[in-house]
Write an enzyme that holds these catalytic residues in place. Structure first.
Site, PDB file in Angstrom:
ATOM      1  N   GLU A 193     115.995  44.268 -15.999  1.00 26.43           N
ATOM      2  CA  GLU A 193     114.851  43.495 -15.493  1.00 26.43           C
ATOM      3  C   GLU A 193     115.294  42.143 -14.926  1.00 26.43           C
ATOM      4  O   GLU A 193     114.738  41.676 -13.945  1.00 26.43           O
ATOM      5  CB  GLU A 193     113.806  43.294 -16.600  1.00 26.43           C
ATOM      6  CG  GLU A 193     112.975  44.533 -16.879  1.00 26.43           C
ATOM      7  CD  GLU A 193     112.263  45.050 -15.630  1.00 26.43           C
ATOM      8  OE1 GLU A 193     111.703  44.242 -14.870  1.00 26.43           O
ATOM      9  OE2 GLU A 193     112.298  46.273 -15.411  1.00 26.43           O
ATOM     10  N   CYS A 196      90.991  52.116  -1.416  1.00 26.42           N
ATOM     11  CA  CYS A 196      91.752  50.955  -0.967  1.00 26.42           C
ATOM     12  C   CYS A 196      90.964  50.175   0.085  1.00 26.42           C
ATOM     13  O   CYS A 196      90.725  50.673   1.196  1.00 26.42           O
ATOM     14  CB  CYS A 196      93.098  51.422  -0.410  1.00 26.42           C
ATOM     15  SG  CYS A 196      94.049  50.087   0.303  1.00 26.42           S
TER      16      CYS A 196
HETATM   17  S1  SF4 Z   1      99.619  52.792   0.493  1.00 28.04           S
HETATM   18 FE1  SF4 Z   1      98.767  50.860  -0.217  1.00 28.04          FE
HETATM   19  S2  SF4 Z   1      97.663  50.066   1.533  1.00 28.04           S
HETATM   20 FE2  SF4 Z   1      97.997  52.235   1.942  1.00 28.04          FE
HETATM   21  S3  SF4 Z   1      96.170  53.243   1.187  1.00 28.04           S
HETATM   22 FE3  SF4 Z   1      97.644  53.251  -0.479  1.00 28.04          FE
HETATM   23  S4  SF4 Z   1      97.193  51.431  -1.673  1.00 28.04           S
HETATM   24 FE4  SF4 Z   1      96.186  51.181   0.304  1.00 28.04          FE
END
Ligand code: SF4
Length: 347
Positions: A38, A209
């Protein structure tokens, strides 16, 4: 906003299929190996870290061995990874662990946060990956995922934005499969929701999203206003003897490249030339090489090397430990990557 149970379920299903399960620090996944990995992974990609991690573990297989090692040895195994304060903190922490915790990594957030070099996200990663304790993380990959999922446009430089992102890490935190969940978060940000060209078309979070639904994926996270880094100049004296050995001295314990080995350096050409005259070096024999640049996090270093062949090594230039070394012997010493590259090219 996607419910946290749904988020965890989608993420863990993705992890089972695509997540990384054979990284060197996962086999075996001991607290010591997790901690070292880490620290190495801070600001550094997995592919860069893997060979360093393997060499480090071969040299320092336990906390005790690390604590008893000379700092110089630790730095030499770090040379090339950059951000050397991480290596110094690792060494300091190892001595604290031996003195106060019987050589064990504490499975306790407050105790971890008191150790040098361990911040909240690193502590969360250690607790979840090594001890299966639910603890949130918030590294760069996770920040990007929260920002896109929630369409966050605020500047990331504010404490309010930081608090909001931490509260999302807490909100989505899984109480089951704790280590897998943390690894999945890291992997998803690194391989699907990437900074450039995220793989939205196959992303299981697409319908949740906000960035994707509002056509703002390419705009988030919002770019920080670009600030030009200041430029510092440095003039390096490359003394090379008849056996192709270079003169390196150990840098002071504080400041850039602290404790590492590098050629003598001055802030101005005049200072370098004055020192050469003091050493009886004819200035007309100095060969000035083209200036080069190296980017540090807060400034750009513009360094200009001056090469001189000497047949009798002059006495020490500064009052510091010094040595004559061939580039092929550099692995034994902590030599910063730009110095290694430059001297290797010259030979
Ligand atoms: S890759 Fe990231 S930006 Fe694209 S749909 Fe998935 S969460 Fe959203």
């Amino acid at each position: 906003m996607i419910a946290s149970a749904a988020f965890q379920s989608i993420l863990l299903t993705w992890y089972d299929q695509f997540g990384r399960k054979d990284l060197p620090w996962q086999r075996p996944r001991t607290p010591y190996r997790v901690w070292v990995s880490e620290i190495m992974l801070q600001q550094t990609q997995v592919s860069t870290v893997v060979p360093y991690f393997q060499r480090f573990m071969a040299a320092f297989p336990t906390v005790q061995v690390l604590a008893e090692a000379e700092l110089d040895q630790v730095l030499s195994h770090w040379a090339g990874l950059g951000y050397y304060a991480r290596a110094r903190n690792l060494h300091r922490t190892a001595t604290i662990l031996v003195a106060e915790y019987g050589g064990k990594i504490p499975a306790d957030l407050d105790a971890l946060l008191r150790l040098p070099g361990i911040g909240r996200s690193t502590a969360g990663a250690i607790l979840s990956l090594a001890f299966e304790q639910p603890a949130p993380i918030l590294d760069g990959n996770v920040k990007r995922l929260w920002i896109r999922l929630h369409g966050i446009e605020d500047s990331l430089d504010t404490q309010a934005a930081e608090r909001r992102l931490w509260s999302l890490s807490e909100h989505y935190l899984s109480q089951q499969r704790v280590a897998d969940y943390t690894q999945a978060l890291m992997d998803f940000g690194a391989s699907v929701c990437t900074r450039a060209r995220p793989h939205c078309s196959g992303c299981a979070f697409q319908s949740h999203c906000l960035a994707w639904r509002t056509g703002r994926v390419g705009m988030l996270p919002a770019l920080r206003p670009r600030r030009n880094k200041p430029i510092k100049s440095s003039y390096w004296l490359l003394l090379c003897d008849g056996n192709n050995r270079f003169y390196l001295e150990q840098r002071p314990p504080i400041g850039v490249w602290a404790g590492l080995w590098a050629p003598p350096q001055w802030d101005s050409r005049e200072e370098l030339e004055k020192q050469c005259q003091n050493l009886g070096i004819q200035l007309e024999n100095l060969v000035w090489l083209p200036a080069r640049r190296h980017a540090f996090s807060h400034y750009l270093l513009r360094y200009t090397p001056a090469l001189i062949k000497v047949f009798k090594p002059p006495s020490a230039l500064h009052d510091r430990p010094a040595c004559w070394l061939k580039p092929e012997d550099f692995p034994q010493l902590a030599v910063p990557a730009p110095v290694r590259r430059l001297l290797a090219e010259l030979t």
